[in-house]
Design an enzyme around this catalytic site. Structure first.
Site, PDB file in Angstrom:
ATOM      1  N   LEU A  90       0.814  -1.222   0.000  1.00 50.28           N
ATOM      2  CA  LEU A  90       0.000   0.000   0.000  1.00 50.28           C
ATOM      3  C   LEU A  90       0.841   1.263   0.000  1.00 50.28           C
ATOM      4  CD1 LEU A  90      -2.788  -1.026   2.559  1.00 50.28           C
ATOM      5  CD2 LEU A  90      -2.759  -1.315   0.067  1.00 50.28           C
ATOM      6  N   HIS A 141      -3.565   4.225  -2.344  1.00 54.36           N
ATOM      7  CA  HIS A 141      -4.500   3.266  -1.744  1.00 54.36           C
ATOM      8  C   HIS A 141      -5.123   3.864  -0.486  1.00 54.36           C
ATOM      9  CE1 HIS A 141      -1.523   0.250  -3.568  1.00 54.36           C
ATOM     10  NE2 HIS A 141      -2.647  -0.021  -4.181  1.00 54.36           N
ATOM     11  N   GLN A 159      -9.600   0.256 -16.190  1.00 56.58           N
ATOM     12  CA  GLN A 159     -10.108  -0.699 -15.202  1.00 56.58           C
ATOM     13  C   GLN A 159     -11.408  -0.191 -14.576  1.00 56.58           C
ATOM     14  OE1 GLN A 159      -7.761  -3.216 -12.267  1.00 56.58           O
ATOM     15  NE2 GLN A 159      -8.114  -1.402 -11.030  1.00 56.58           N
TER      16      GLN A 159
HETATM   17  P1  AMP Z   1      -3.749  -2.127  -6.928  1.00 54.67           P
HETATM   18  O1  AMP Z   1      -3.326  -2.515  -5.562  1.00 54.67           O
HETATM   19  O2  AMP Z   1      -2.661  -1.590  -7.789  1.00 54.67           O
HETATM   20  O3  AMP Z   1      -4.600  -3.179  -7.595  1.00 54.67           O
HETATM   21  O4  AMP Z   1      -4.724  -0.879  -6.743  1.00 54.67           O
HETATM   22  C1  AMP Z   1      -5.841  -0.956  -5.894  1.00 54.67           C
HETATM   23  C2  AMP Z   1      -6.672   0.278  -6.109  1.00 54.67           C
HETATM   24  O5  AMP Z   1      -5.912   1.437  -5.801  1.00 54.67           O
HETATM   25  C3  AMP Z   1      -7.162   0.426  -7.565  1.00 54.67           C
HETATM   26  O6  AMP Z   1      -8.489   0.921  -7.560  1.00 54.67           O
HETATM   27  C4  AMP Z   1      -6.196   1.449  -8.104  1.00 54.67           C
HETATM   28  O7  AMP Z   1      -6.709   2.200  -9.183  1.00 54.67           O
HETATM   29  C5  AMP Z   1      -5.982   2.336  -6.890  1.00 54.67           C
HETATM   30  N1  AMP Z   1      -4.740   3.099  -7.007  1.00 54.67           N
HETATM   31  C6  AMP Z   1      -3.513   2.615  -7.302  1.00 54.67           C
HETATM   32  N2  AMP Z   1      -2.621   3.623  -7.404  1.00 54.67           N
HETATM   33  C7  AMP Z   1      -3.306   4.768  -7.186  1.00 54.67           C
HETATM   34  C8  AMP Z   1      -2.943   6.142  -7.159  1.00 54.67           C
HETATM   35  N3  AMP Z   1      -1.699   6.553  -7.385  1.00 54.67           N
HETATM   36  N4  AMP Z   1      -3.910   7.058  -6.907  1.00 54.67           N
HETATM   37  C9  AMP Z   1      -5.200   6.663  -6.685  1.00 54.67           C
HETATM   38  N5  AMP Z   1      -5.596   5.377  -6.683  1.00 54.67           N
HETATM   39  C10 AMP Z   1      -4.673   4.441  -6.932  1.00 54.67           C
END
Ligand code: AMP
Length: 282
Positions: free
Chosen positions: A33, A37, A155
Site C-alpha cells: 500500500l 491506496h 479498469q
Molecule cells: P492495486 O493494488 O494496484 O490493484 O490498486 C488498488 C486500487 O488502488 C485500484 O483501484 C487502483 O486504481 C488504486 N490506485 C492505485 N494507485 C493509485 C494512485 N496513485 N492514486 C489513486 N488510486 C490508486
C-alpha cells in the site's frame, strides 16, 4: 481495525451492519500500500459507515508470470499503514477462498470494445482476471459503494460495466490519482524501480502535461508521435500513447477541440511497466 480472513466472517459482519442500515464502502487492493491506496480507504471511511479494504494479489490478472512472482508483498507494513486510517475491516482472503475450484477453468466476461484496446491489447487476459476476482469480491463483500483509482482508468470503466452486467446495486466512485511530489503516479510497482529509473519515471507525467499544453483540434497523430519520441529519448519502451473519449473510452485520432478527452500512456522502464493518464481538456 479488525482483520478478517474467512469470507463467512466478513459476510456476517456486512449482514449485521446492513441490517442496522449502515452503508458499506469497499476499497479492493493488491497490497504494497501507498498513499494512493490510503486515500481510497480514507474516502471510503468518509463516505460510508463501515469501510472495508481488501488485500489479495490476484493470480489470474497477471498475463506475465514473472510480474506476478515479483509483485511486492508487504503485509506487515500494510497493516501498520491501514491502522492509521479509519478503515474498519481489512479482508485478506486466500487464493482458495476466492477460487475454490482452482484458477484453471474460469468464466469469461463479455467486455466488448473495452477488452480490445489499450491495456487489453497489451496485456491479453488481464481484464478477464480483473473481472474474475472483482465479481467474486463484490458478491462476497456486497458493498454499497466501491472506491477505485482513476489511475487505472480503463479498469474503472471495465468494473462499471461488470457491475451493470451483473446487475449489482453498487455505485463505483472513481478517486483522483495520487502522485509523488515530482508527479509520478503512485504505484506498488514503483518499488521495483532502481534509483536511476525512479529519477526518470516522472517523465511519463511530464509528457502527459506536455500533451495537455500542446493539444490542438485536428489530427492527434503527430502529437502522439512527439510524445512517444520524448519518452523514448529517456529510454522508455512505449506500449501506447493514446487519446480517448473520457466517458466511452472510444479512441480519438481526430479531435474537434471540444470532446472531453483523456490521454493515456503505458511504458516500460527496463522491466517495470508504468501507466498513467490525464484529462487534457476541461
Ligand atoms: P492495486 O493494488 O494496484 O490493484 O490498486 C488498488 C486500487 O488502488 C485500484 O483501484 C487502483 O486504481 C488504486 N490506485 C492505485 N494507485 C493509485 C494512485 N496513485 N492514486 C489513486 N488510486 C490508486
Amino acid at each position: 481495525m479488525i482483520i478478517i480472513k474467512h469470507p463467512s466472517d466478513l459476510q456476517n459482519f456486512v449482514r449485521s451492519e446492513k441490517s442496522k442500515g449502515q452503508v458499506i464502502g469497499f476499497a479492493p487492493t493488491m497490497g504494497a500500500l501507498h498513499e494512493g491506496h490510503l486515500q481510497l480507504v480514507k474516502t471510503a471511511a468518509e463516505r460510508s459507515s463501515a469501510a472495508i479494504c481488501s488485500i489479495f494479489v490476484n493470480p489470474t490478472q497477471f498475463n506475465d508470470p514473472e510480474d506476478f512472482r515479483k509483485y511486492p508483498q508487504r503485509l506487515e507494513n500494510d497493516i501498520y499503514l491501514l491502522n492509521k486510517t479509519s478503515a474498519d475491516i481489512l479482508f485478506i482472503p486466500s487464493v482458495n477462498d476466492i477460487y475454490p475450484s482452482g484458477t484453471g477453468k474460469l468464466e469469461r466476461f463479455e467486455l466488448g470494445y473495452l477488452d480490445s484496446i489499450l491495456e487489453a491489447r497489451f496485456r491479453p487476459g488481464h481484464f478477464q482476471g480483473v473481472c474474475q476476482v472483482m465479481s467474486r469480491l463484490l458478491r462476497l463483500v456486497n458493498p454499497d459503494l466501491l472506491f477505485m483509482g482513476s489511475k487505472d482508468y480503463q479498469q474503472c470503466m471495465v468494473i462499471k460495466k461488470l457491475i451493470a452486467d451483473l446487475g449489482l446495486p453498487i455505485s463505483l466512485i472513481a478517486c483522483p490519482t495520487v502522485r509523488e511530489a515530482d508527479g509520478l503516479a503512485m504505484s506498488s510497482r514503483n518499488l521495483r524501480l532502481s534509483a536511476e529509473e525512479r529519477k526518470i519515471a516522472p517523465e511519463i507525467y511530464k509528457t502527459l502535461q506536455y500533451i495537455r499544453d500542446e493539444i490542438k483540434a485536428g489530427n492527434l497523430g503527430a502529437l502522439a508521435l512527439k510524445a512517444k519520441q520524448r519518452l523514448e529519448q529517456k529510454h522508455f519502451r512505449v506500449d501506447y500513447i493514446a487519446f480517448a473519449d473520457r466517458d466511452s473510452l472510444q479512441l480519438v485520432e481526430k479531435w474537434d477541440g471540444a470532446q472531453p478527452l483523456v490521454a493515456l500512456v503505458a511504458a516500460f522502464l527496463n522491466e517495470v511497466r508504468l501507466i498513467d493518464n490525464l484529462a487534457v481538456n476541461a
